[in-house]
Design an enzyme around this catalytic site. Sequence first.
Site, short mmCIF file in Angstrom:
data_model
loop_
_atom_site.label_atom_id
_atom_site.label_comp_id
_atom_site.label_asym_id
_atom_site.label_seq_id
_atom_site.Cartn_x
_atom_site.Cartn_y
_atom_site.Cartn_z
N GLY A 1 -39.81 19.43 -48.06
CA GLY A 1 -41.05 19.01 -48.70
C GLY A 1 -41.44 17.58 -48.34
O GLY A 1 -40.64 16.79 -47.86
N TYR B 1 -47.70 24.89 -65.37
CA TYR B 1 -46.97 23.94 -64.53
C TYR B 1 -46.32 22.85 -65.39
O TYR B 1 -45.14 22.54 -65.27
CB TYR B 1 -47.92 23.32 -63.50
CG TYR B 1 -47.31 22.23 -62.67
CD1 TYR B 1 -46.36 22.52 -61.69
CD2 TYR B 1 -47.68 20.90 -62.84
CE1 TYR B 1 -45.79 21.51 -60.92
CE2 TYR B 1 -47.12 19.90 -62.08
CZ TYR B 1 -46.18 20.21 -61.12
OH TYR B 1 -45.62 19.21 -60.36
#
Length: 157
Positions: A10, A126
Amino acid sequence: MKILITGANGMLAKEVREKFEKGNEVILTDVAELDITNEQAVMEYITDLKPDYIINCAAYTAVDKAEENYELADKINGDGPTNLAKAAKSVGAKLVHISTDYVFSGDLDVSKDYKEDDKTEPVTAYGKTKLHGEEGIAQNMEEYYIFRTAWLYGIGG
């Protein structure tokens, strides 16, 4: 120092690696090497490695998609950090976890900043999954670092 960085493929992990690789032994993992949602695998990996620090950059970051993929998002953002905390504690490692301002309700006056002890009231899936991870860390460790950020930028993932 031996530093384990999760979520190695990432954007965030790439930036973190660059900051710590000089003068330290940096071990990078992504899901192929270490699935942080697998508690037993995490415990075995970290017990064998015995890092001084674990920097958790692994996350389910598709904020909008977390609404429809809540179970997966919660497994990665909630269970994953909890597993890392348990393993870190078992070897005496310090855990650094990157979280989000989505753990708050979002109704704070824009001229003000959130403080670390402000009430958490996530309104999105989230945010709820990220708060689950924070709580899992706090319940399993005495010493840890959680950084809540509103935005990340860097070299693409």
